[in-house]
Design an enzyme around this catalytic site. Sequence first.
Site, PDB file in Angstrom:
ATOM      1  N   GLY A 196       0.802  -1.223   0.000  1.00 15.25           N
ATOM      2  CA  GLY A 196       0.000   0.000   0.000  1.00 15.25           C
ATOM      3  C   GLY A 196       0.832   1.268   0.000  1.00 15.25           C
ATOM      4  O   GLY A 196       2.065   1.233   0.024  1.00 15.25           O
TER       5      GLY A 196
ATOM      6  N   ARG B 254     -12.416   3.031   4.443  1.00 15.23           N
ATOM      7  CA  ARG B 254     -13.852   3.326   4.381  1.00 15.23           C
ATOM      8  C   ARG B 254     -14.221   3.685   2.950  1.00 15.23           C
ATOM      9  O   ARG B 254     -13.695   4.647   2.394  1.00 15.23           O
ATOM     10  CB  ARG B 254     -14.159   4.494   5.320  1.00 15.23           C
ATOM     11  CG  ARG B 254     -15.625   4.676   5.594  1.00 15.23           C
ATOM     12  CD  ARG B 254     -15.796   5.668   6.725  1.00 15.23           C
ATOM     13  NE  ARG B 254     -17.173   5.841   7.103  1.00 15.23           N
ATOM     14  CZ  ARG B 254     -17.561   6.472   8.206  1.00 15.23           C
ATOM     15  NH1 ARG B 254     -16.669   6.963   9.020  1.00 15.23           N
ATOM     16  NH2 ARG B 254     -18.836   6.607   8.495  1.00 15.23           N
TER      17      ARG B 254
ATOM     18  N   ARG C  72     -19.927   3.629   9.585  1.00 14.10           N
ATOM     19  CA  ARG C  72     -18.815   3.380  10.508  1.00 14.10           C
ATOM     20  C   ARG C  72     -18.904   1.984  11.131  1.00 14.10           C
ATOM     21  O   ARG C  72     -17.898   1.310  11.334  1.00 14.10           O
ATOM     22  CB  ARG C  72     -18.806   4.467  11.597  1.00 14.10           C
ATOM     23  CG  ARG C  72     -17.514   4.468  12.400  1.00 14.10           C
ATOM     24  CD  ARG C  72     -17.384   5.696  13.274  1.00 14.10           C
ATOM     25  NE  ARG C  72     -16.187   5.602  14.096  1.00 14.10           N
ATOM     26  CZ  ARG C  72     -14.981   5.950  13.697  1.00 14.10           C
ATOM     27  NH1 ARG C  72     -14.799   6.402  12.467  1.00 14.10           N
ATOM     28  NH2 ARG C  72     -13.943   5.838  14.508  1.00 14.10           N
TER      29      ARG C  72
ATOM     30  N   ASN D 260     -12.884  -4.373   9.810  1.00 13.12           N
ATOM     31  CA  ASN D 260     -11.557  -4.348  10.428  1.00 13.12           C
ATOM     32  C   ASN D 260     -11.472  -5.272  11.635  1.00 13.12           C
ATOM     33  O   ASN D 260     -10.415  -5.839  11.915  1.00 13.12           O
ATOM     34  CB  ASN D 260     -11.177  -2.921  10.804  1.00 13.12           C
ATOM     35  CG  ASN D 260     -10.677  -2.153   9.595  1.00 13.12           C
ATOM     36  OD1 ASN D 260      -9.715  -2.559   8.958  1.00 13.12           O
ATOM     37  ND2 ASN D 260     -11.345  -1.076   9.243  1.00 13.12           N
TER      38      ASN D 260
ATOM     39  N   VAL E  35      -1.336   1.058  12.760  1.00 11.11           N
ATOM     40  CA  VAL E  35      -1.416   2.297  11.987  1.00 11.11           C
ATOM     41  C   VAL E  35      -2.768   2.377  11.273  1.00 11.11           C
ATOM     42  O   VAL E  35      -3.347   3.441  11.114  1.00 11.11           O
ATOM     43  CB  VAL E  35      -0.262   2.356  10.959  1.00 11.11           C
ATOM     44  CG1 VAL E  35      -0.369   3.589  10.062  1.00 11.11           C
ATOM     45  CG2 VAL E  35       1.089   2.325  11.679  1.00 11.11           C
TER      46      VAL E  35
ATOM     47  N   ARG F  31       1.650  16.657  13.969  1.00  9.42           N
ATOM     48  CA  ARG F  31       0.829  17.719  13.360  1.00  9.42           C
ATOM     49  C   ARG F  31       0.666  18.890  14.333  1.00  9.42           C
ATOM     50  O   ARG F  31       0.749  20.056  13.940  1.00  9.42           O
ATOM     51  CB  ARG F  31      -0.553  17.161  12.985  1.00  9.42           C
ATOM     52  CG  ARG F  31      -0.553  16.296  11.741  1.00  9.42           C
ATOM     53  CD  ARG F  31      -1.859  15.517  11.587  1.00  9.42           C
ATOM     54  NE  ARG F  31      -1.930  14.866  10.281  1.00  9.42           N
ATOM     55  CZ  ARG F  31      -2.814  13.927   9.964  1.00  9.42           C
ATOM     56  NH1 ARG F  31      -3.702  13.522  10.859  1.00  9.42           N
ATOM     57  NH2 ARG F  31      -2.815  13.395   8.746  1.00  9.42           N
TER      58      ARG F  31
ATOM     59  N   HIS G  46      -7.256   8.411  17.821  1.00  4.88           N
ATOM     60  CA  HIS G  46      -6.708   8.963  16.573  1.00  4.88           C
ATOM     61  C   HIS G  46      -7.890   9.231  15.650  1.00  4.88           C
ATOM     62  O   HIS G  46      -8.254   8.420  14.808  1.00  4.88           O
ATOM     63  CB  HIS G  46      -5.721   7.997  15.924  1.00  4.88           C
ATOM     64  CG  HIS G  46      -5.279   8.459  14.561  1.00  4.88           C
ATOM     65  ND1 HIS G  46      -4.678   9.682  14.354  1.00  4.88           N
ATOM     66  CD2 HIS G  46      -5.387   7.887  13.338  1.00  4.88           C
ATOM     67  CE1 HIS G  46      -4.431   9.826  13.056  1.00  4.88           C
ATOM     68  NE2 HIS G  46      -4.855   8.754  12.428  1.00  4.88           N
TER      69      HIS G  46
END
EC number: 1.1.1.37
Length: 329
Positions: free
Chosen positions: A14, A92, A98, A105, A129, A165, A190
């Site tokens: 990926g 998604r 959701r 998952n 991750v 960030r 997250h």
Amino acid sequence: MNAPVRVAVTGAAGQIGYSLLFRIASGEMLGQNQPVILQLLDLPQAQNAVKGVMMELEDCAFPLLAGMVATDDPNVAFKDADICLLVGARPRSKGMERADLLEANGAIFTVQGKAIAENAKEDVKVLVVGNPANTNAYIARKAAEKVGRTNPANYTAMLRLDHNRALSQLAAKTGKAVASIENMAVWGNHSPTMYADYRFATVNGESVKSMINDEAWNRDVFLPTVGKRGAAIIEARGLSSAASAANAAIDHIRDWVLGTNGKWVTMGIPSDGSYGIPEGVTYGFPVTCKDGKYEIVQGLEIDEFSRACMNKTLAELEEERQGVAHLLG
């Protein structure tokens, strides 16, 4: 030279994998004296793409790359692994609820958690991750706990991207070098609900909060900017953040393995009850790392605004946890 460390990476073909593997092989994650063997897991239909990435890795002639394995079998990928980077997850798709995402998952991370516990080293370090990272890490840990062997505290989720960030936004606001900002904390999930908390942050001992001194900026600009940064990148790039996510994964593992010299970093870890966060929830905390172990920074004052933010992100995690309870038996 040290004996090679086995690093398993899922979703190896990926976007994030492509940004990650070359940096691991170059020594950025574990240092210039640590050879690595890469154990690459991806779906059967991605095996050709993985082979292409392996050809490129070979063509870099990295001195520290001691071997590679490609497989679609988690038991092979996690065999004797010292470190597992669980990057692959079901993204998604348009119109997907959701709950459906959690379900898809849940199945992946139940299988992987079990396979890690059965095959990896007993002191394996696991970083999830793939999103929803906190809940995926929780699922993997719960599946692993049924097997035993591995340390449940070592099943972690990546909040380092939110942490980084936040640092870059503070550097831009204060005009200070990003590396000079210390004692940043990110609490919770997250997701856009995470709480980036700079109340304790300093530059050369000087308070960042005092420098900025603007509650409205914190509430109306800083927190939404950090929280929605991923969406802003998708909007601009047409693809989700891959290189910055890979960079955060490198940071997370490097600091966990090699230590932070007393500096704070953020990790998503199973709560031990600190700061009123229920035990067992995978939650972002400020930590320091030493000798391959992390420790939550204790004794921080939690004001009313912070508590509300911490509770909001906790509520989201509890909701996700309830959404996958039926998968965990």
